[in-house]
Design a protein around this motif. Structure first.
Motif, PDB file in Angstrom:
ATOM      1  N   ALA A  54      63.358  17.211  17.205  1.00  0.00           N
ATOM      2  CA  ALA A  54      62.152  17.166  16.379  1.00  0.00           C
ATOM      3  C   ALA A  54      62.014  15.812  15.688  1.00  0.00           C
ATOM      4  CB  ALA A  54      62.186  18.298  15.347  1.00  0.00           C
ATOM      5  N   ASP A  55      63.116  15.247  15.230  1.00  0.00           N
ATOM      6  CA  ASP A  55      63.070  13.945  14.557  1.00  0.00           C
ATOM      7  C   ASP A  55      62.619  12.844  15.515  1.00  0.00           C
ATOM      8  OD1 ASP A  55      63.924  15.057  12.202  1.00  0.00           O
ATOM      9  OD2 ASP A  55      66.037  14.567  12.546  1.00  0.00           O
ATOM     10  N   ALA A  56      63.157  12.867  16.745  1.00  0.00           N
ATOM     11  CA  ALA A  56      62.802  11.825  17.715  1.00  0.00           C
ATOM     12  C   ALA A  56      61.332  11.936  18.113  1.00  0.00           C
ATOM     13  CB  ALA A  56      63.696  11.925  18.942  1.00  0.00           C
ATOM     14  N   ILE A  57      60.855  13.144  18.297  1.00  0.00           N
ATOM     15  CA  ILE A  57      59.448  13.343  18.661  1.00  0.00           C
ATOM     16  C   ILE A  57      58.545  12.856  17.533  1.00  0.00           C
ATOM     17  CG2 ILE A  57      57.693  15.101  19.121  1.00  0.00           C
ATOM     18  CD1 ILE A  57      59.910  16.672  20.592  1.00  0.00           C
ATOM     19  N   ALA A  58      58.879  13.202  16.288  1.00  0.00           N
ATOM     20  CA  ALA A  58      58.083  12.765  15.140  1.00  0.00           C
ATOM     21  C   ALA A  58      58.085  11.236  15.028  1.00  0.00           C
ATOM     22  CB  ALA A  58      58.628  13.392  13.861  1.00  0.00           C
ATOM     23  N   ARG A  59      59.234  10.628  15.266  1.00  0.00           N
ATOM     24  CA  ARG A  59      59.332   9.173  15.203  1.00  0.00           C
ATOM     25  C   ARG A  59      58.457   8.513  16.275  1.00  0.00           C
ATOM     26  NH1 ARG A  59      64.671   8.208  16.395  1.00  0.00           N
ATOM     27  NH2 ARG A  59      65.130   9.764  14.845  1.00  0.00           N
ATOM     28  N   ARG A  60      58.470   9.061  17.483  1.00  0.00           N
ATOM     29  CA  ARG A  60      57.628   8.506  18.555  1.00  0.00           C
ATOM     30  C   ARG A  60      56.147   8.677  18.242  1.00  0.00           C
ATOM     31  NH1 ARG A  60      61.553  10.786  21.882  1.00  0.00           N
ATOM     32  NH2 ARG A  60      60.237  12.543  22.461  1.00  0.00           N
ATOM     33  N   ARG A  61      55.787   9.796  17.657  1.00  0.00           N
ATOM     34  CA  ARG A  61      54.380  10.005  17.279  1.00  0.00           C
ATOM     35  C   ARG A  61      53.944   9.009  16.213  1.00  0.00           C
ATOM     36  NH1 ARG A  61      54.366  16.544  17.292  1.00  0.00           N
ATOM     37  NH2 ARG A  61      54.027  16.777  19.526  1.00  0.00           N
ATOM     38  N   GLN A  62      54.821   8.754  15.248  1.00  0.00           N
ATOM     39  CA  GLN A  62      54.504   7.768  14.217  1.00  0.00           C
ATOM     40  C   GLN A  62      54.326   6.386  14.818  1.00  0.00           C
ATOM     41  OE1 GLN A  62      57.822   8.154  11.550  1.00  0.00           O
ATOM     42  NE2 GLN A  62      56.711   9.517  10.145  1.00  0.00           N
ATOM     43  N   GLU A  65      51.018   6.209  16.693  1.00  0.00           N
ATOM     44  CA  GLU A  65      49.898   6.094  15.753  1.00  0.00           C
ATOM     45  C   GLU A  65      49.831   4.690  15.165  1.00  0.00           C
ATOM     46  OE1 GLU A  65      46.582   6.933  13.638  1.00  0.00           O
ATOM     47  OE2 GLU A  65      47.511   8.134  15.223  1.00  0.00           O
ATOM     48  N   LEU A  66      50.965   4.107  14.826  1.00  0.00           N
ATOM     49  CA  LEU A  66      51.007   2.745  14.290  1.00  0.00           C
ATOM     50  C   LEU A  66      50.468   1.749  15.315  1.00  0.00           C
ATOM     51  CD1 LEU A  66      51.921   0.898  11.965  1.00  0.00           C
ATOM     52  CD2 LEU A  66      54.123   0.733  13.111  1.00  0.00           C
ATOM     53  N   ILE A  67      50.867   1.897  16.576  1.00  0.00           N
ATOM     54  CA  ILE A  67      50.377   1.004  17.638  1.00  0.00           C
ATOM     55  C   ILE A  67      48.875   1.185  17.831  1.00  0.00           C
ATOM     56  CG2 ILE A  67      50.499   0.579  20.132  1.00  0.00           C
ATOM     57  CD1 ILE A  67      53.528   1.226  19.882  1.00  0.00           C
TER      58      ILE A  67
END
Length: 82
Positions: A54-62, A65-67
Motif C-alpha cells: 500500500a505504501d509503494a502504490i501510494a508513493r507511485r500515485r503521488q 500526480e506531481l509529474i
C-alpha cells in the motif's frame, strides 16, 4: 541386513529404492539424504519485494500526480511565452 530400514523412495522403474538410508536420515544419498540435498531452509521464493504494498502504490500515485502537475505547469508557462 535384510531387515534393516531401506530408503523406500520410488525409483524410475516405480519400485521402492532398496539402498540403506544415510545415518540420521530416512532416505539414501541418491534420494535426498546427502548433505546439502533438498530445498533450502525457509522459502526464499516467497519473500516479498514490496512493490505492490500500500505504501509503494501510494508513493507511485503521488509521484504520478506531481509529474502530471509539473507538465501542466510547463505547458501553461509555454503558452504564456508564445
Amino acid at each position: 541386513m535384510n531387515r534393516s530400514y531401506r530408503c523406500g523412495a520410488r525409483t524410475r522403474s516405480g519400485e521402492p529404492c532398496q539402498s540403506p538410508p544415510v545415518r540420521g536420515k530416512r532416505r539414501c544419498r541418491m534420494h535426498g539424504g546427502a548433505a546439502g540435498s533438498g530445498a533450502p531452509i525457509g522459502n526464499k521464493n516467497a519473500l516479498r519485494h514490496g512493490r505492490y504494498s500500500a505504501d509503494a502504490i501510494a508513493r507511485r500515485r503521488q509521484m504520478s500526480e506531481l509529474i502530471r502537475r509539473a507538465r501542466a505547469t510547463l505547458a501553461e508557462i509555454e503558452e504564456r511565452t508564445e
